[in-house]
Scaffold this motif. Structure first.
Motif, PDB file in Angstrom:
ATOM      1  N   GLU A  55      12.103   4.350  -3.139  1.00 37.95           N
ATOM      2  CA  GLU A  55      12.094   5.830  -3.802  1.00 37.95           C
ATOM      3  C   GLU A  55      10.781   5.969  -4.071  1.00 37.95           C
ATOM      4  OE1 GLU A  55      14.336   8.956  -6.317  1.00 37.95           O
ATOM      5  OE2 GLU A  55      15.224   7.055  -5.836  1.00 37.95           O
ATOM      6  N   ASN A  56      10.039   5.312  -5.139  1.00 37.68           N
ATOM      7  CA  ASN A  56       8.824   5.512  -5.920  1.00 37.68           C
ATOM      8  C   ASN A  56       7.866   4.553  -5.405  1.00 37.68           C
ATOM      9  OD1 ASN A  56       7.184   6.833  -7.659  1.00 37.68           O
ATOM     10  ND2 ASN A  56       7.706   5.184  -9.135  1.00 37.68           N
ATOM     11  N   ALA A  57       7.715   4.678  -4.049  1.00 37.39           N
ATOM     12  CA  ALA A  57       6.866   3.770  -3.383  1.00 37.39           C
ATOM     13  C   ALA A  57       5.316   4.047  -3.623  1.00 37.39           C
ATOM     14  CB  ALA A  57       6.976   3.850  -2.026  1.00 37.39           C
ATOM     15  N   PRO A  58       4.413   2.910  -3.739  1.00 33.81           N
ATOM     16  CA  PRO A  58       3.104   3.246  -3.785  1.00 33.81           C
ATOM     17  C   PRO A  58       2.671   4.077  -2.629  1.00 33.81           C
ATOM     18  CG  PRO A  58       3.512   0.938  -4.132  1.00 33.81           C
ATOM     19  CD  PRO A  58       4.854   1.431  -3.639  1.00 33.81           C
ATOM     20  N   ASP A  59       1.303   4.391  -2.539  1.00 34.00           N
ATOM     21  CA  ASP A  59       0.767   5.137  -1.343  1.00 34.00           C
ATOM     22  C   ASP A  59       0.266   4.239  -0.189  1.00 34.00           C
ATOM     23  OD1 ASP A  59       0.423   8.031  -2.490  1.00 34.00           O
ATOM     24  OD2 ASP A  59      -0.334   6.692  -4.050  1.00 34.00           O
ATOM     25  N   PHE A  60       0.007   2.891  -0.598  1.00 28.33           N
ATOM     26  CA  PHE A  60      -0.497   1.969   0.510  1.00 28.33           C
ATOM     27  C   PHE A  60      -0.192   0.654  -0.034  1.00 28.33           C
ATOM     28  CE2 PHE A  60      -3.999  -0.802   1.655  1.00 28.33           C
ATOM     29  CZ  PHE A  60      -4.253  -0.314   3.051  1.00 28.33           C
ATOM     30  N   GLY A  61       0.126  -0.285   1.130  1.00 27.31           N
ATOM     31  CA  GLY A  61       0.252  -1.586   0.690  1.00 27.31           C
ATOM     32  C   GLY A  61      -0.112  -2.332   1.825  1.00 27.31           C
ATOM     33  N   ALA A  62      -0.420  -3.765   1.325  1.00 31.02           N
ATOM     34  CA  ALA A  62      -1.143  -4.611   2.384  1.00 31.02           C
ATOM     35  C   ALA A  62      -0.759  -5.863   1.932  1.00 31.02           C
ATOM     36  CB  ALA A  62      -2.503  -4.485   2.506  1.00 31.02           C
ATOM     37  N   ALA A  63      -1.034  -6.761   3.046  1.00 33.08           N
ATOM     38  CA  ALA A  63      -0.766  -8.312   2.677  1.00 33.08           C
ATOM     39  C   ALA A  63      -1.650  -8.939   3.705  1.00 33.08           C
ATOM     40  CB  ALA A  63       0.709  -8.727   2.879  1.00 33.08           C
ATOM     41  N   SER A  64      -2.044 -10.419   3.176  1.00 29.19           N
ATOM     42  CA  SER A  64      -2.760 -11.165   3.873  1.00 29.19           C
ATOM     43  C   SER A  64      -2.250 -12.639   4.022  1.00 29.19           C
ATOM     44  CB  SER A  64      -4.202 -11.195   3.851  1.00 29.19           C
ATOM     45  OG  SER A  64      -5.105 -11.692   4.506  1.00 29.19           O
ATOM     46  N   ASP A  65      -2.491 -13.486   5.061  1.00 22.75           N
ATOM     47  CA  ASP A  65      -1.893 -14.643   5.110  1.00 22.75           C
ATOM     48  C   ASP A  65      -2.696 -15.873   4.830  1.00 22.75           C
ATOM     49  OD1 ASP A  65      -4.144 -14.842   6.880  1.00 22.75           O
ATOM     50  OD2 ASP A  65      -2.983 -15.959   8.565  1.00 22.75           O
ATOM     51  N   GLY A  66      -2.051 -17.128   5.000  1.00 19.66           N
ATOM     52  CA  GLY A  66      -2.543 -18.104   4.115  1.00 19.66           C
ATOM     53  C   GLY A  66      -4.050 -18.580   4.160  1.00 19.66           C
ATOM     54  N   ASP A  67      -4.594 -18.338   5.260  1.00 18.95           N
ATOM     55  CA  ASP A  67      -5.961 -18.446   5.426  1.00 18.95           C
ATOM     56  C   ASP A  67      -6.878 -17.295   5.151  1.00 18.95           C
ATOM     57  OD1 ASP A  67      -5.452 -17.670   7.723  1.00 18.95           O
ATOM     58  OD2 ASP A  67      -6.490 -19.568   8.866  1.00 18.95           O
ATOM     59  N   GLY A  68      -6.310 -16.239   5.005  1.00 20.47           N
ATOM     60  CA  GLY A  68      -6.876 -14.915   4.652  1.00 20.47           C
ATOM     61  C   GLY A  68      -7.476 -14.121   5.980  1.00 20.47           C
ATOM     62  N   ASP A  69      -7.114 -14.523   7.233  1.00 25.98           N
ATOM     63  CA  ASP A  69      -7.644 -13.843   8.369  1.00 25.98           C
ATOM     64  C   ASP A  69      -6.781 -12.745   9.026  1.00 25.98           C
ATOM     65  OD1 ASP A  69      -5.730 -15.450   9.402  1.00 25.98           O
ATOM     66  OD2 ASP A  69      -7.081 -16.537  10.828  1.00 25.98           O
ATOM     67  N   ARG A  70      -5.361 -12.670   8.935  1.00 23.15           N
ATOM     68  CA  ARG A  70      -4.596 -11.660   9.202  1.00 23.15           C
ATOM     69  C   ARG A  70      -4.163 -10.676   8.129  1.00 23.15           C
ATOM     70  NH1 ARG A  70       0.170 -14.045  11.399  1.00 23.15           N
ATOM     71  NH2 ARG A  70      -0.293 -15.994  10.347  1.00 23.15           N
ATOM     72  N   ASN A  71      -3.549  -9.652   8.612  1.00 29.21           N
ATOM     73  CA  ASN A  71      -3.304  -8.613   7.586  1.00 29.21           C
ATOM     74  C   ASN A  71      -1.977  -7.870   8.085  1.00 29.21           C
ATOM     75  OD1 ASN A  71      -4.156  -5.613   8.881  1.00 29.21           O
ATOM     76  ND2 ASN A  71      -5.499  -7.246   9.613  1.00 29.21           N
ATOM     77  N   MET A  72      -1.089  -7.162   7.049  1.00 28.99           N
ATOM     78  CA  MET A  72      -0.267  -6.298   7.634  1.00 28.99           C
ATOM     79  C   MET A  72      -0.555  -4.998   6.545  1.00 28.99           C
ATOM     80  SD  MET A  72       3.890  -6.419   7.080  1.00 28.99           S
ATOM     81  CE  MET A  72       4.001  -6.735   5.337  1.00 28.99           C
ATOM     82  N   ILE A  73      -0.568  -3.764   7.386  1.00 29.80           N
ATOM     83  CA  ILE A  73      -0.583  -2.406   6.785  1.00 29.80           C
ATOM     84  C   ILE A  73       0.600  -1.739   6.469  1.00 29.80           C
ATOM     85  CG2 ILE A  73      -2.102  -0.343   6.624  1.00 29.80           C
ATOM     86  CD1 ILE A  73      -3.626  -2.799   6.253  1.00 29.80           C
ATOM     87  N   LEU A  74       0.749  -0.968   5.468  1.00 33.14           N
ATOM     88  CA  LEU A  74       1.999  -0.221   5.273  1.00 33.14           C
ATOM     89  C   LEU A  74       1.327   1.028   4.411  1.00 33.14           C
ATOM     90  CD1 LEU A  74       4.166  -3.069   3.878  1.00 33.14           C
ATOM     91  CD2 LEU A  74       4.664  -1.800   5.944  1.00 33.14           C
ATOM     92  N   GLY A  75       2.270   2.165   4.636  1.00 32.98           N
ATOM     93  CA  GLY A  75       2.014   3.269   4.194  1.00 32.98           C
ATOM     94  C   GLY A  75       3.287   3.573   3.250  1.00 32.98           C
ATOM     95  N   ARG A  76       3.483   4.540   2.596  1.00 33.21           N
ATOM     96  CA  ARG A  76       4.738   5.008   2.018  1.00 33.21           C
ATOM     97  C   ARG A  76       5.722   5.234   3.025  1.00 33.21           C
ATOM     98  NH1 ARG A  76       3.749   9.543  -1.599  1.00 33.21           N
ATOM     99  NH2 ARG A  76       3.365   8.032  -3.534  1.00 33.21           N
ATOM    100  N   LYS A 122       8.718  -9.497   3.057  1.00 31.33           N
ATOM    101  CA  LYS A 122       9.815  -8.478   2.961  1.00 31.33           C
ATOM    102  C   LYS A 122       9.672  -7.894   1.593  1.00 31.33           C
ATOM    103  CE  LYS A 122      14.656  -7.727   3.655  1.00 31.33           C
ATOM    104  NZ  LYS A 122      14.716  -6.895   2.760  1.00 31.33           N
ATOM    105  N   PRO A 123       9.275  -8.483   0.524  1.00 30.83           N
ATOM    106  CA  PRO A 123       9.571  -7.924  -0.711  1.00 30.83           C
ATOM    107  C   PRO A 123       8.346  -6.744  -0.861  1.00 30.83           C
ATOM    108  CG  PRO A 123       9.563 -10.186  -1.055  1.00 30.83           C
ATOM    109  CD  PRO A 123       9.169  -9.982   0.148  1.00 30.83           C
ATOM    110  N   LEU A 124       7.225  -6.850  -0.072  1.00 30.35           N
ATOM    111  CA  LEU A 124       6.335  -5.818  -0.151  1.00 30.35           C
ATOM    112  C   LEU A 124       6.752  -4.579   0.751  1.00 30.35           C
ATOM    113  CD1 LEU A 124       3.414  -5.006  -0.691  1.00 30.35           C
ATOM    114  CD2 LEU A 124       2.651  -5.777   1.554  1.00 30.35           C
ATOM    115  N   ALA A 125       7.342  -4.957   1.867  1.00 28.22           N
ATOM    116  CA  ALA A 125       7.862  -3.769   2.694  1.00 28.22           C
ATOM    117  C   ALA A 125       8.742  -3.050   1.997  1.00 28.22           C
ATOM    118  CB  ALA A 125       8.348  -4.567   4.021  1.00 28.22           C
ATOM    119  N   ASP A 126       9.917  -3.786   1.228  1.00 29.74           N
ATOM    120  CA  ASP A 126      10.989  -3.272   0.457  1.00 29.74           C
ATOM    121  C   ASP A 126      10.502  -2.107  -0.518  1.00 29.74           C
ATOM    122  OD1 ASP A 126      13.040  -4.411   1.858  1.00 29.74           O
ATOM    123  OD2 ASP A 126      13.285  -5.945   0.381  1.00 29.74           O
TER     124      ASP A 126
END
Length: 419
Positions: free
Chosen positions: A143-164, A134-138
């Motif tokens: 208002e002054n969000a980055p252009d791109f955001g992403a996260a990965s999980d405990g063992d590095g195989d999954r991902n979440m992709i966010l734009g502004r 949630k902190p990344l999503a927030d």
């Protein structure tokens, strides 16, 4: 049981079944009394008659990614006004992300947050979704969000992709990357095929049909992609549970997916929201949501699934919430490579308008069982592609609750997690 075979991927069921059968007749085991192996330095050791090679995984992975992607183009992206944030959630991808994004691609220091792996994940939950990251999503919706955001999980195989101010569903992520695959050097000649797990939305199927390549629907579990990858039938594959990958390894790969998205952004010059919106305009939007009901008593979960299964024979031809049911079945998968059959992989309702309603019961959580209900509706009208998925899918959501008798059997009025 989880076991990786020589191809680096999860073992197929026929092998794990054989291991389980053999384990029941073991009469004893042997222990080798040897010196500890130093795993902190790259070297080759012998343990008895077994050779052990200790490598630097960060260096080798970064080298592999540099062969797949155009790092020069990504460096130019990072040198412009583009800003990104990667949240490693204090899990394994932190050192890889620091090396690739900040050191090799030149992203500013601080681009990677929570990049030090901790045994307790810093008190958080290393799951890259809108609830646990949630902190990344927030930050991406600020208002002054980055252009791109992403996260990965405990063992590095999954991902979440966010734009502004924009969240990319895993199903859409697979489809968008497939549609833009030729922008990545390793896939410049196109894809051999695409595979998705059965609960994942059909967005990737539409792309495959437009590209004139094969697409496959498998049960949930990366091991089912392994045979297709080894046989050269597919290049990209993905699951709705935030997993995306290609034929470079036999597992989903969170950082690969992030680099793939950065490559699409660099190639198109468009922000994430525009890339996805244009994709919907061309292929249609597959509205999609998954509702998880966690920590159900196991017997209640089984009762719900048995009750729905008993209704399957009489559902085809019926109209529910204005949608005619074409097929109602218990999904089974016949592997096109080895001929093995995996039955009872989820209960499906397929509607005449392309909508789907799927029920699966999982017992892999820490407590009880988790009932997952998947809802999907294809919207081809661009004027109707920017609505709230929960609102657009509310009729299917209600059908699922009614068929499962959720509130009556569990007392639950809302899901534990909505994706």
């Amino acid at each position: 049981m989880k076991y990786n075979t020589a191809n680096g991927g999860p073992a197929p069921e026929k092998l794990t079944d054989a291991i389980w059968t053999a384990s029941r007749s073991i009469q004893g085991y042997q222990i080798l009394d040897g010196a500890d192996v130093d795993i902190d330095h790259a070297a080759t050791f012998w343990l008895g008659d077994m050779q052990i090679e200790v490598c630097d995984p960060v260096a080798e992975y970064a080298e592999l990614m540099a062969r797949i992607f155009d790092f020069d183009a990504l460096k130019r992206l990072m040198q412009g006004p583009f800003r990104m944030r990667f949240d490693a959630l204090h899990a394994i991808t932190g050192p890889y992300a620091h090396e690739i994004f900040e050191k090799q691609l030149g992203a500013p220091a601080g681009t990677v947050v929570n990049g030090t792996p901790l045994t307790d994940f810093g008190g958080g939950h290393p799951d890259p979704n809108l609830v646990y990251a949630k902190p990344l999503a927030d930050e991406l919706f600020a208002e002054n969000a980055p252009d791109f955001g992403a996260a990965s999980d405990g063992d590095g195989d999954r991902n979440m992709i966010l734009g502004r101010h924009f969240f990319v569903t895993p199903s859409d992520s697979l489809a968008v990357l497939a549609a833009h695959a030729t922008a990545i050097p390793a896939y410049r000649h196109g894809l051999k095929g695409i595979a998705r797990s059965m609960p994942t939305s059909q967005a990737a199927d539409v792309v495959a049909e437009a590209l004139g390549i094969a697409h496959y629907e498998t049960p949930t579990g990366w091991k089912f992609f392994g045979n297709l990858l080894d046989a050269g039938k597919i290049t990209f594959c993905g699951e709705e549970s935030f997993g995306t990958g290609s034929d470079h390894i036999r597992e989903k790969d969170g950082l690969w997916a992030v680099l793939a998205w950065l490559s699409v952004i660099a190639h198109t010059g468009q922000p994430v929201a525009e890339i996805v919106t244009r994709h919907w305009q061309r292929f249609g939007r597959h509205y999609y949501t998954r509702h998880d009901y966690e920590n159900l008593p196991a017997e209640i979960g089984e009762q719900i699934m048995h009750s729905i299964a008993a209704q399957l024979p009489v559902l085809p031809g019926q109209t529910l919430a204005g949608r005619e049911i074409l097929i109602a079945d218990d999904f089974a998968y016949a592997d096109p490579i080895d001929g093995s059959v995996s039955a009872h992989q989820g209960l499906r309702l397929l509607f005449a308008d392309g909508a789907r309603l799927i029920f699966r019961l999982s017992g892999t959580g820490t407590e009880g069982a988790t009932l997952r209900i998947y809802h999907e509706h294809l919207e081809k009208d661009p004027l109707r592609q920017h609505q709230d998925p929960q609102r657009t899918l509310r009729d299917l959501i209600q059908v699922g609750r009614n068929l499962s008798r959720l509130e009556t059997l569990t007392g639950r009025k809302t899901p534990t997690v909505i994706t």
